[in-house]
Design a protein around this motif. Sequence first.
Motif, PDB file in Angstrom:
ATOM      1  N   UNK A 275      36.268  22.736  33.276  1.00 51.25           N
ATOM      2  CA  UNK A 275      37.379  22.713  32.332  1.00 51.25           C
ATOM      3  C   UNK A 275      37.061  23.490  31.071  1.00 51.25           C
ATOM      4  N   UNK A 276      35.796  23.514  30.666  1.00 49.81           N
ATOM      5  CA  UNK A 276      35.424  24.235  29.441  1.00 49.81           C
ATOM      6  C   UNK A 276      35.679  25.732  29.589  1.00 49.81           C
ATOM      7  N   UNK A 277      35.414  26.289  30.770  1.00 49.58           N
ATOM      8  CA  UNK A 277      35.665  27.713  30.992  1.00 49.58           C
ATOM      9  C   UNK A 277      37.158  28.013  30.982  1.00 49.58           C
ATOM     10  N   UNK A 281      39.351  30.466  28.295  1.00 52.96           N
ATOM     11  CA  UNK A 281      40.304  31.528  28.655  1.00 52.96           C
ATOM     12  C   UNK A 281      41.657  31.294  28.004  1.00 52.96           C
ATOM     13  N   UNK A 282      42.085  30.040  27.939  1.00 56.81           N
ATOM     14  CA  UNK A 282      43.378  29.734  27.314  1.00 56.81           C
ATOM     15  C   UNK A 282      43.335  30.033  25.820  1.00 56.81           C
ATOM     16  N   UNK A 283      42.175  29.778  25.203  1.00 59.46           N
ATOM     17  CA  UNK A 283      42.062  30.027  23.762  1.00 59.46           C
ATOM     18  C   UNK A 283      42.162  31.509  23.419  1.00 59.46           C
ATOM     19  N   UNK A 379      41.486  40.766  28.231  1.00 59.36           N
ATOM     20  CA  UNK A 379      41.414  39.484  27.528  1.00 59.36           C
ATOM     21  C   UNK A 379      40.279  38.619  28.048  1.00 59.36           C
ATOM     22  N   UNK A 380      40.059  38.603  29.353  1.00 52.85           N
ATOM     23  CA  UNK A 380      39.061  37.708  29.954  1.00 52.85           C
ATOM     24  C   UNK A 380      37.866  38.471  30.515  1.00 52.85           C
ATOM     25  N   UNK A 381      37.647  39.687  30.043  1.00 52.29           N
ATOM     26  CA  UNK A 381      36.624  40.535  30.654  1.00 52.29           C
ATOM     27  C   UNK A 381      35.225  39.949  30.496  1.00 52.29           C
ATOM     28  N   UNK A 382      34.881  39.411  29.364  1.00 55.26           N
ATOM     29  CA  UNK A 382      33.532  38.913  29.099  1.00 55.26           C
ATOM     30  C   UNK A 382      33.442  37.392  29.207  1.00 55.26           C
ATOM     31  N   UNK A 383      34.432  36.772  29.813  1.00 59.57           N
ATOM     32  CA  UNK A 383      34.438  35.326  29.956  1.00 59.57           C
ATOM     33  C   UNK A 383      34.020  34.934  31.372  1.00 59.57           C
ATOM     34  N   UNK A 384      33.629  33.685  31.510  1.00 59.75           N
ATOM     35  CA  UNK A 384      33.343  33.164  32.847  1.00 59.75           C
ATOM     36  C   UNK A 384      34.619  33.057  33.669  1.00 59.75           C
TER      37      UNK A 384
END
Length: 455
Positions: A275-277, A281-283, A379-384
């Motif tokens: 849920x943290x990941x 992404x939502x943030x 937007x989410x390129x460097x996120x898990x």
Amino acid sequence: MACQQLFFANLQRPKNGGPRVGKAGRRVLKPTPLPEPHRVPTTSTQLTLFTATRDFRQFDRELHANLANPWLIRAQQAARALGEARGWSRWITSDVNRALVIVLSGFREGESIRYSELFPALRVRGLPVVRTAEVLNRLGLFTDDRASAVDRWLERKLDGMPPGIHRAVEAWIRTLLDGGPRSEPRSRHTAWAYLGEIQPVLLEWSSRYDHLREVTREDILAVRDAVTGKQRESRIVALRSLFRHAKKNGQIFRNPTIRIRVHRQTGGVLQALVQADIDEAIATATTPDIRLIVALAAVHAARPKMIRTMQLDDVDLGNRRITVGGHVRPLDDLTRRAVLNWLDHRRSRWPNTANPHLLITQKTAVELGPAGKLWTTRATRNLTATLERLRVDRQLEEALTHGADPLHLALVFGIDEKTAIRYGDAARQLLASEAEEHHRRSQACASQPTTADSG
């Protein structure tokens, strides 16, 4: 004794028309026209020996501009009509008109503007090349003399190979791209991946062989055993495709890849996002376009390519339907709010755009093509929780919720049956591992002594 006048039938009315003969008189023959006298030209004409390349970089508006050139006037009218249809701003329209003045002030009937002449002159002045070329092409004044991207790519990849290997590989790649009498065209990325995988092998063979006929089964086995894992499978698949095509077209006598098997690599068990990941992404979704992109990936399991190629007609707000990748789905409240917010932003930001795609950018607002891949995934390129991970997590969550039913997944998301089975297997393994973990915890709690027992 009365005399009788004999005559041949139909002589008084000839088939070729004209006045009647006899009492009406004979036809008057038209005089034969005299040939016109031979006229000697008084002016000489210079024939074109070859077409020299023009250098528009030397253009000086004060010295060379001819605003009365009829071709320039026609081109400016075509640019104005195209700009109104595409929603060009006044700055874009002004830049295109400046470019047309440069290339058409000295234009004459029968000439053509080549890309090799257009590009350097406009690029050095910061003027739009593509839009100017589109206007010229509408009038039939443009010639694209660039080598195709496929030709340049093949020339670079096949450099250093002998003619026997070069011809066979080039014919194979072009069949993959364009198709053949009994073969459908493949994706461009498939052709790139195949050739990129076996190019080092072909170059190594080129140092020893002059033709693919000389490649033996032992060479194929050595190539297979030189790599491991997924690369081994990809290499054999590409070589098998190459030699099958060469054998089919009579370029080799036997296929050395026959009966060489490689076990398919099974991917690991798909894992759900924590849920943290997802919250992270939502943030990051702080703008209307990013919120819509994240909603399409996380709720409707849309791939990045599906997102950027969606059309305005794919969203049916009245019937609360949305089409994702050709599959019609119900439009939920979250996605509906994201679509409405984006459409309001799009309408206020680019009110005159004619682009039919749902998501547009500053660049594509004055064109008709889709947004770029990097813009969609920024937007989410460097996120898990990337867009791809969000898509996978959504389909896995659906499988976990509805009992790992592949048929249900295929109906909901419109995915292939093999993909649906893979998600179903992953969901069953995750459910089994959760059940085992729950059973283990229950046994651990049962084995611990209670407070009353210890007293």
